[in-house]
Design an enzyme around this catalytic site. Structure first.
Site, PDB file in Angstrom:
ATOM      1  N   CYS A 294       0.831  -1.215   0.000  1.00  0.00           N
ATOM      2  CA  CYS A 294       0.000   0.000   0.000  1.00  0.00           C
ATOM      3  C   CYS A 294       0.861   1.260   0.000  1.00  0.00           C
ATOM      4  O   CYS A 294       1.511   1.543  -0.998  1.00  0.00           O
ATOM      5  CB  CYS A 294      -0.974  -0.034   1.173  1.00  0.00           C
ATOM      6  SG  CYS A 294      -2.391   1.074   0.975  1.00  0.00           S
TER       7      CYS A 294
ATOM      8  N   HIS B 123      -3.703  -5.507   1.121  1.00  0.00           N
ATOM      9  CA  HIS B 123      -3.465  -5.844   2.527  1.00  0.00           C
ATOM     10  C   HIS B 123      -3.897  -7.280   2.778  1.00  0.00           C
ATOM     11  O   HIS B 123      -4.913  -7.731   2.249  1.00  0.00           O
ATOM     12  CB  HIS B 123      -4.278  -4.922   3.454  1.00  0.00           C
ATOM     13  CG  HIS B 123      -3.845  -3.503   3.440  1.00  0.00           C
ATOM     14  ND1 HIS B 123      -2.676  -3.065   3.997  1.00  0.00           N
ATOM     15  CD2 HIS B 123      -4.447  -2.393   2.922  1.00  0.00           C
ATOM     16  CE1 HIS B 123      -2.568  -1.755   3.845  1.00  0.00           C
ATOM     17  NE2 HIS B 123      -3.621  -1.323   3.185  1.00  0.00           N
TER      18      HIS B 123
END
Length: 863
Positions: A707, A803
């Site tokens: 991310c 994630h």
């Protein structure tokens, strides 16, 4: 049963065969808010000081009373309750008669008769709403009397217009006028008659009703200096004790409490009036105080049997008016009820409806059983204990769901329907074997800087706010919170709520939406959790109770001692001490539980060194470095590596940390960040950026970004809209041909994908503002062919927005084996450990079940 003064709960309970705690006493008209906090602060002072001899003249108290009323202190007489003043007046004034408009407070007549005065009553007409008729009263006056007038009157709750009173006082100068303002403080905008300069006017006021301290007995009179001197001669010395004097001085200056009381009582009185007026057979008389006069108008003509049934069957005490002179039929068809809190008022209305008509109306809002865990401080362990109770109740066949009104965490999660919520409630939902639901955490705060955060409501971002802006917004957020809770609670047998921080944070209580206010809405008892491993846990229990308001303390049912190491037999005295000081039991002793195997709620534990390993790496272990960013988010992405026996995870907080292991690490992990621009600058300022780039150059260390870390690996990040910074651009680490623009819209999505090189399936979720563009080969491919943003360059530098990618056991093992081979170690070739929370939940539940008094907890839940 109800003759004389109301409020004798012991007597009422004994007559009904009940415990006094089970009686809701509507017969005593006391402030529903309970005593002000100033009372508790006074009591918590040096007990020796409070037990000293009182000031015989009550000098500071008299001055405080004079200041509050705006009169000279010579006019004030302090007494042991207003009743002492009322009984002293007939003896002091030397009159032959007492003229009393009735119905009114019975002690006016009792005091006059005790002093040998003849009592003359002047009826207040029911058809006139029990309002005083000045002409009718004037006709009864001769100039040799004392007139007693309640302002507002008890039990009717009506006041007399000040101009009418002053006209009478001036017209009859030889008559003494005693105006009892014991309930006047409840009336917003009321101006005391003591400011009217008249030698024949005496004002009497009780402080016990408004400040809810009937047991302390405190009142006063205000008269001309000459009458005040006569009155003092009739009152014995030492009449006001030291505690009452101290408390009186403190309470009179508590303007916030007074303002809150008037607003609250006015609202509660209005709502109670509406409920009672909706019951057939009852007539409610409009009043201005904290009580209402009610008349039976149906077939039942006596309130006595009704009162008896209410007490015996419903545990509700009302005040029958059969000892008030002046009512038709001896007052048997009238009763008075205090204005209490919302829950009690609803109980009264339901009880009356049931006793009069055989059925009770449904409550406007009725929740399922609930229990809330709050902490004496942050990180006391309430999240884990809530998860444990979730699993325990699930094991016992209860349909249970977790709830936290507001969570502050950078660790978030995306639900199946694309909504964002706090990771802690996700874990708790998993303990319940439920799909995470954004209703379980309707408000999520994600800190984005020193004084601001992104606010997420019902799973969607509503904007970035400063602390002050969020406090204002909480009024709106509260509606979302209650709606989410009510909807969730309707679907389950039990809701387990979690608080935030501590309910004793006095600077936050006035805009609380997550602790006691939420417990009150859910009608939930509260268990306070304390961390004994920090020390001072028992002082924390007692201290927290000391700073709670009366209604908040009423919600606390007991305490849980968490993270205990040692001999439990040594704690018996401490448990007894806590019970003696709080009247609450310790309901559990939970041992210290290292290595739970559950994801952490937020970065508190991570920042405190939870991931740090003190043992040196073994010869057969692959060493991986995890960079700790100042605004790290979703650090739980890397928790699965902690379970792997052949992985040693180094948490890097300084340049020296990475320098020390640079020749040994096989991979460097760059985690997500809530403030990518700031954290990227941090990497440059500390020298970590240059060292990471140097380690990447030879192609021996694999660099992985997730991310925000993925964005940092690129060539440039642009924040044109000022989402995470003041705007502008910043050069990335330049390890991937990638540019990122932070967009206003936020991507929230769950993904299932295939990892290109390994061919293995992975699952996870995306939460990001960034839109990244790259011509590099994608790391992941969606199972339906869609491209999932991520990029790789020669397999040594790669990143993704996904994630949870390392939660997949086969993929994680494949990656570790690849690192092993590069370091000259043989691959394991099989999954060594499963990242399975189910076993962890069951282990946790078994331990916590042994430590808690589960029978007591089930009693609290009513199950």
């Amino acid at each position: 049963m109800f003759s004389g003064h109301g409020g004798n709960v012991n007597r009422l309970a004994a007559s009904a065969g009940k415990d006094k705690a089970d009686i809701i006493d509507f017969s005593a008209s006391i402030n529903p808010l309970g005593p002000p906090e100033s009372l508790r602060r006074i009591i918590s002072r040096n007990i020796t000081q409070l037990c000293r001899y009182p000031d015989p003249e009550a000098t500071p108290l008299v001055q405080a009373l004079a200041d509050s009323l705006g009169v000279d202190r010579e006019r004030i007489v302090a007494g042991n309750g207003s009743t002492e003043i009322i009984y002293a007046l007939p003896r002091a004034l030397g009159r032959k008669r007492a003229v009393i408009p009735v119905p009114s407070y019975a002690d006016y007549a009792a005091a006059a008769q005790l002093a040998g005065l003849a009592v003359v009553t002047v009826p207040l007409a029911e058809k006139e709403g029990f309002l005083l008729d000045p002409a009718r009263l004037a006709a009864a006056l001769r100039g040799d009397e004392i007139v007693f007038i309640g302002q507002p009157n008890n039990p009717t709750g009506r006041t007399v217009a000040s101009r009418e009173l002053y006209r009478l006082i001036d017209a009859f100068p030889d008559t003494y006028w005693v105006i009892d303002e014991s309930f006047a403080d409840f009336i917003d905008g009321y101006e005391s008659v003591c400011r009217y300069a008249a030698a024949n006017l005496i004002m009497v006021r009780s402080l016990t009703k408004f400040y809810a301290i009937p047991g302390l007995r405190l009142g006063c009179g205000c008269a001309s200096p000459e009458v005040a001197a006569l009155l003092r001669r009739q009152i014995p010395p030492w009449t006001v004790n030291t505690l009452a004097q101290e408390v009186g001085c403190a309470m009179l200056g508590d303007r916030e409490y007074a303002h809150q009381t008037r607003d609250t009582v006015a609202r509660l009185r209005r709502d109670l009036t509406a409920m009672l007026e909706g019951i057939k057979g009852l007539a409610v008389f409009a009043g201005e105080a904290n009580f209402l006069l009610v008349k039976l108008t149906g077939q039942a003509r006596s309130a006595r049997p009704l009162a008896d049934r209410l007490l015996r069957e419903e545990g509700i005490a009302i005040r029958v008016c059969d000892n008030f002179a002046g009512f038709a039929e001896g007052g048997v068809c009238f009763f008075r009820v205090a204005v209490r809190n919302e829950e009690d008022n609803v109980r009264l209305a339901e009880g009356l409806q049931k006793q009069l008509h055989g059925s009770s109306r449904p409550r406007p809002r009725q929740h399922r059983p609930a229990l809330m865990l709050q902490g004496t401080a942050s990180n006391a362990g309430k999240s884990v204990l809530t998860a444990a109770l979730c699993r325990i109740l699930l094991q016992d066949g209860v349909r249970v769901a977790p709830f936290k009104a507001q969570n502050m965490s950078l660790n978030s999660y995306v639900t199946r329907d694309g909504l964002e919520m706090g990771r802690a409630q996700v874990v708790q939902a998993q303990a319940c074997r439920l799909d995470p639901d954004a209703r379980m955490n309707p408000v999520l705060l994600k800190p984005s800087g020193a004084a601001g955060c992104q606010v997420i409501v019902n799973g969607k971002p509503v904007g970035d706010m400063t602390v002050d802006e969020h406090i204002v917004y909480k009024k709106t957020a509260w509606q979302a919170v209650t709606t989410a809770y009510d909807s969730l609670a309707a679907e389950y047998d039990v809701v387990l709520l979690e608080g935030a921080g501590s309910p004793g944070e006095v600077n936050l209580k006035h805009h609380d939406i997550v602790n006691m206010r939420m417990a009150h809405h859910a009608n939930s008892p509260v268990l306070l959790v304390g961390d004994i491993d920090r020390g001072g846990v028992f002082a924390s229990f007692v201290g927290t109770m000391e700073v709670l308001a009366e209604w908040e303390r009423g919600l606390v049912a007991g305490f849980i001692v968490n993270r205990f190491r040692g001999n439990a037999a040594l704690l018996g005295d401490a448990f007894e001490y806590v019970h003696a000081h709080t009247d609450r039991p310790v309901l559990g002793l939970v041992p210290f539980l290292p290595n739970l195997g559950l994801p952490e709620e937020d970065s508190v534990g991570f920042k405190a060194g939870l991931y740090d390993t003190r043992t040196p790496p073994g010869r057969d272990q692959v060493e991986i470095a995890l960079i700790d960013l100042p605004h790290i988010s979703n650090f739980t992405d890397f928790e699965p590596f902690l379970l792997e026996p052949d992985v040693h995870l180094h948490v890097i907080r300084r340049l020296a940390d990475l320098e020390a292991v640079k020749d040994r690490v096989a991979a460097i992990l760059l985690p997500g960040s809530k403030n990518v621009m700031t954290d990227l600058r941090y990497l440059y300022q500390t020298g970590l950026a240059d060292l990471v780039k140097n380690l990447a150059a030879p192609g021996k260390v694999e660099i992985i970004g997730i991310c925000g870390g993925f964005q940092m690996l690129g060539e440039k990040i642009s924040d044109l809209y000022g989402i995470e910074s003041c705007g502008g651009e910043l050069a990335g680490l330049g390890l991937l041909a990638l540019t990122t623009v932070l967009e206003l819209s936020k991507t929230l999505a769950r993904r299932t994908a295939l990892h290109g090189e390994s061919g293995l399936a992975v699952q996870g979720y995306e939460i990001h503002h960034g839109r990244s563009i790259s011509s590099l080969h994608p790391v992941l491919q969606g199972v339906e062919g869609e491209r999932i943003c991520g990029a790789t360059d020669n397999d040594m530098v790669w990143g993704t927005y996904l994630h949870g990618i390392f939660d997949a056991d086969p993929f994680r093992r494949w990656l570790i084996d690849r690192l092993r081979v590069r370091r000259g170690l043989a691959p394991q070739g099989r999954v060594l450990v499963a990242y399975d929370l189910e076993a962890a939940f069951d282990r946790l539940a078994d331990t916590v079940r042994r430590g808690l008094d589960m029978q007591a907890i089930y009693r609290l839940l009513g199950l």
